[in-house]
Design a protein around this motif. Sequence first.
Motif, PDB file in Angstrom:
ATOM      1  N   PHE A  69     -19.795  -1.186  -4.982  1.00 48.01           N
ATOM      2  CA  PHE A  69     -19.932  -1.788  -3.660  1.00 48.01           C
ATOM      3  C   PHE A  69     -19.655  -3.282  -3.736  1.00 48.01           C
ATOM      4  CE2 PHE A  69     -22.173  -3.610  -0.052  1.00 48.01           C
ATOM      5  CZ  PHE A  69     -21.822  -2.738   0.969  1.00 48.01           C
ATOM      6  N   CYS A  70     -20.012  -3.892  -4.862  1.00 46.26           N
ATOM      7  CA  CYS A  70     -19.795  -5.320  -5.077  1.00 46.26           C
ATOM      8  C   CYS A  70     -19.670  -5.558  -6.576  1.00 46.26           C
ATOM      9  CB  CYS A  70     -20.937  -6.142  -4.493  1.00 46.26           C
ATOM     10  SG  CYS A  70     -22.559  -5.728  -5.157  1.00 46.26           S
ATOM     11  N   HIS A  92     -25.622  -9.342  -6.001  1.00 45.84           N
ATOM     12  CA  HIS A  92     -26.751  -8.577  -5.491  1.00 45.84           C
ATOM     13  C   HIS A  92     -26.754  -8.769  -3.977  1.00 45.84           C
ATOM     14  CE1 HIS A  92     -31.420  -8.809  -4.911  1.00 45.84           C
ATOM     15  NE2 HIS A  92     -30.916  -7.738  -4.327  1.00 45.84           N
ATOM     16  N   LEU A  93     -26.503  -7.689  -3.226  1.00 42.13           N
ATOM     17  CA  LEU A  93     -26.452  -7.774  -1.767  1.00 42.13           C
ATOM     18  C   LEU A  93     -27.744  -7.251  -1.155  1.00 42.13           C
ATOM     19  CD1 LEU A  93     -23.412  -8.178  -2.437  1.00 42.13           C
ATOM     20  CD2 LEU A  93     -22.905  -7.054  -0.277  1.00 42.13           C
ATOM     21  N   VAL A  94     -28.185  -7.919  -0.099  1.00 35.98           N
ATOM     22  CA  VAL A  94     -29.439  -7.582   0.560  1.00 35.98           C
ATOM     23  C   VAL A  94     -29.168  -7.289   2.034  1.00 35.98           C
ATOM     24  CG1 VAL A  94     -31.792  -8.317   1.073  1.00 35.98           C
ATOM     25  CG2 VAL A  94     -30.663  -9.104  -1.024  1.00 35.98           C
ATOM     26  N   LYS A 107     -27.106  -3.154  -5.891  1.00 36.52           N
ATOM     27  CA  LYS A 107     -26.879  -3.789  -7.189  1.00 36.52           C
ATOM     28  C   LYS A 107     -26.091  -2.853  -8.079  1.00 36.52           C
ATOM     29  CE  LYS A 107     -31.201  -6.481  -7.232  1.00 36.52           C
ATOM     30  NZ  LYS A 107     -32.395  -6.832  -8.024  1.00 36.52           N
ATOM     31  N   SER A 108     -25.392  -3.448  -9.034  1.00 40.62           N
ATOM     32  CA  SER A 108     -24.694  -2.640 -10.026  1.00 40.62           C
ATOM     33  C   SER A 108     -25.697  -1.942 -10.917  1.00 40.62           C
ATOM     34  CB  SER A 108     -23.764  -3.518 -10.861  1.00 40.62           C
ATOM     35  OG  SER A 108     -24.537  -4.385 -11.671  1.00 40.62           O
ATOM     36  N   GLU A 109     -25.223  -0.920 -11.611  1.00 39.38           N
ATOM     37  CA  GLU A 109     -26.098  -0.150 -12.487  1.00 39.38           C
ATOM     38  C   GLU A 109     -26.722  -1.034 -13.555  1.00 39.38           C
ATOM     39  OE1 GLU A 109     -25.805   4.192 -14.745  1.00 39.38           O
ATOM     40  OE2 GLU A 109     -23.986   3.087 -14.194  1.00 39.38           O
ATOM     41  N   ALA A 110     -25.925  -1.959 -14.130  1.00 35.43           N
ATOM     42  CA  ALA A 110     -26.431  -2.839 -15.182  1.00 35.43           C
ATOM     43  C   ALA A 110     -27.447  -3.824 -14.635  1.00 35.43           C
ATOM     44  CB  ALA A 110     -25.268  -3.590 -15.833  1.00 35.43           C
ATOM     45  N   THR A 161     -20.973   3.165  -9.182  1.00 34.36           N
ATOM     46  CA  THR A 161     -22.014   2.716 -10.115  1.00 34.36           C
ATOM     47  C   THR A 161     -23.080   1.857  -9.450  1.00 34.36           C
ATOM     48  OG1 THR A 161     -20.698   0.764 -10.706  1.00 34.36           O
ATOM     49  CG2 THR A 161     -20.361   2.758 -12.023  1.00 34.36           C
ATOM     50  N   THR A 162     -22.932   1.598  -8.168  1.00 30.54           N
ATOM     51  CA  THR A 162     -23.905   0.778  -7.439  1.00 30.54           C
ATOM     52  C   THR A 162     -25.094   1.622  -7.003  1.00 30.54           C
ATOM     53  OG1 THR A 162     -22.121  -0.634  -6.615  1.00 30.54           O
ATOM     54  CG2 THR A 162     -24.219  -0.759  -5.458  1.00 30.54           C
ATOM     55  N   SER A 163     -26.280   1.058  -7.124  1.00 33.75           N
ATOM     56  CA  SER A 163     -27.475   1.724  -6.622  1.00 33.75           C
ATOM     57  C   SER A 163     -27.979   1.000  -5.388  1.00 33.75           C
ATOM     58  CB  SER A 163     -28.571   1.749  -7.689  1.00 33.75           C
ATOM     59  OG  SER A 163     -29.060   0.426  -7.919  1.00 33.75           O
TER      60      SER A 163
END
Length: 519
Positions: free
Chosen positions: A434-435, A440-442, A472-475, A458-460
């Motif tokens: 997603f990004c 980190h998008l809110v 956020k990304s998985e990492a 991979t975004t959660s």
Amino acid sequence: MELNSLQHLTTLSVTPRNVIPENFVLSKNMTEYHIHICDCEYPSFPSRLRHPASRTICFIPTEETIRTKVVARNAKIRSVKIEECQNLQDVFQLDGVEDAKKDCLSHLTTLELKYMDALICIWKGPTHHVNLRSLASLTLWVCGSLKSVISPSLAYSLERLEKLDIESCGQLEHIISEKDEDGKETFSKTHSQQACLQNLKEVQIEDCKKLEYVLPMSIAQGLLYLEVLKISDAAQLMQVFGNEDGNIFSYPTELELRDSSKVGYLFSRNCAVVLPSLRHVEIHKCPQLLMHSVVRIPRKVSTNSEQLRVADTESISLEILDLEGCSQLECIISKEDDYDIENEEISLNTPFLPVCFTSLKKIQIVDCNNLKMLLPITVARGLPHLTELHIQASSQLVAIFGSEDQADINNIEEIVLPELLKLHLEQLPSLISFCPKEYHLVFPSLEMLRVKTCPEMTTSFSAAMDAYVHAKSEALTRDTAIGSATTQIIVAPHSNGSDWIRLEGKWMSKEKAEERRRI
């Protein structure tokens, strides 16, 4: 029926039952009248002095069809409305009309012709004595035999036309015929400096399957006030403005193009795709449209106020972007110096300006299978009013907000989309993120979240105690200990599908929310 013999008659109000004689001619001295064969609600005597104070002709037969032709001489007609006259082949009979001042029909402001399948032409006879300088609105609906609307010489008199509405004219090939009735007058470059349709504000074309283009480019270059351009179901349309290459001076603020399978160009082959004034863009099912990007940012921002300043925050006022079935679309934004006209390639190797779409409220992208990235991550910082983001069935899309250059990745960790209410991601088999992973998008206002058939993502998406949603990304999720007791994972990476709704300050599945609403 010849009223010229009544030389002193100045006022006439008549509502015959069904029939008005053929070749009906109004007196030259008549100044006020209304003639109605219809069921419209126009009052019999609109003036408080008990006689008409208008110049209106309205034919809408309810039982018998009429064959009356409005003979245009010096009657100073202001409004003509004709509907369902199935046998009428022409409206204005111009044979024998002689007026050295060229004032015939010069007071006509409104012309509406609807449901007239036999209509072959509106103006029969020489039009050299006709002047349509007062015509403001022209409406043509279901005139199935009409091949063109006006001649070139008449078009040059349309100084005040503001609205053009044409619907279901199946034989229409040109709005302005390529030649006059004498076969001589054409829209050549020698006429390009002559003002024509300069006040046109709204153009709506629907279900005209033989129309090749809307207006010649020589006229389009003079459209100073065009605001709305809507075209749908035009199967033979090749480009909106045709014949010549060039740029138009004023772009519309609302653009809709639907179900036109052959259209290749919006304006012309060499016309730059720079649409700084657009507020509403809706393009559906135009697979041949050679539109590689929606907005192209110039290499340098001009200091000349008379030139387009696309890179200015104030200049891009786009509010709604709705694209479906645009198979040629590669990106939403491109840079002028990144576009190789010969190779027709677009790259995003240069960082984008951080502000572009501060007025954007809705993005909907469906079935755009050449699109690989929606917007650069730097643009996400400048989306304060985005309320809906719907991306679906775009097989090559890799990232929603992405970056192809490390220059875009800086120390900013959090980006807030404060007004986003609906987020829909579906049937995106190539979507990875997603990004970018450093971001980190809110979404503090999000109410609906649907993520389905995005197996590679991979975004959660998680919800905090305040119901704010975080992407956020998985990492990055692992690093920030997402999954603690205070955090609810809504969409996990690589999940098959989720459909969530925020109800009463809590996130729950759509099914559970519907059950609660029924209680």
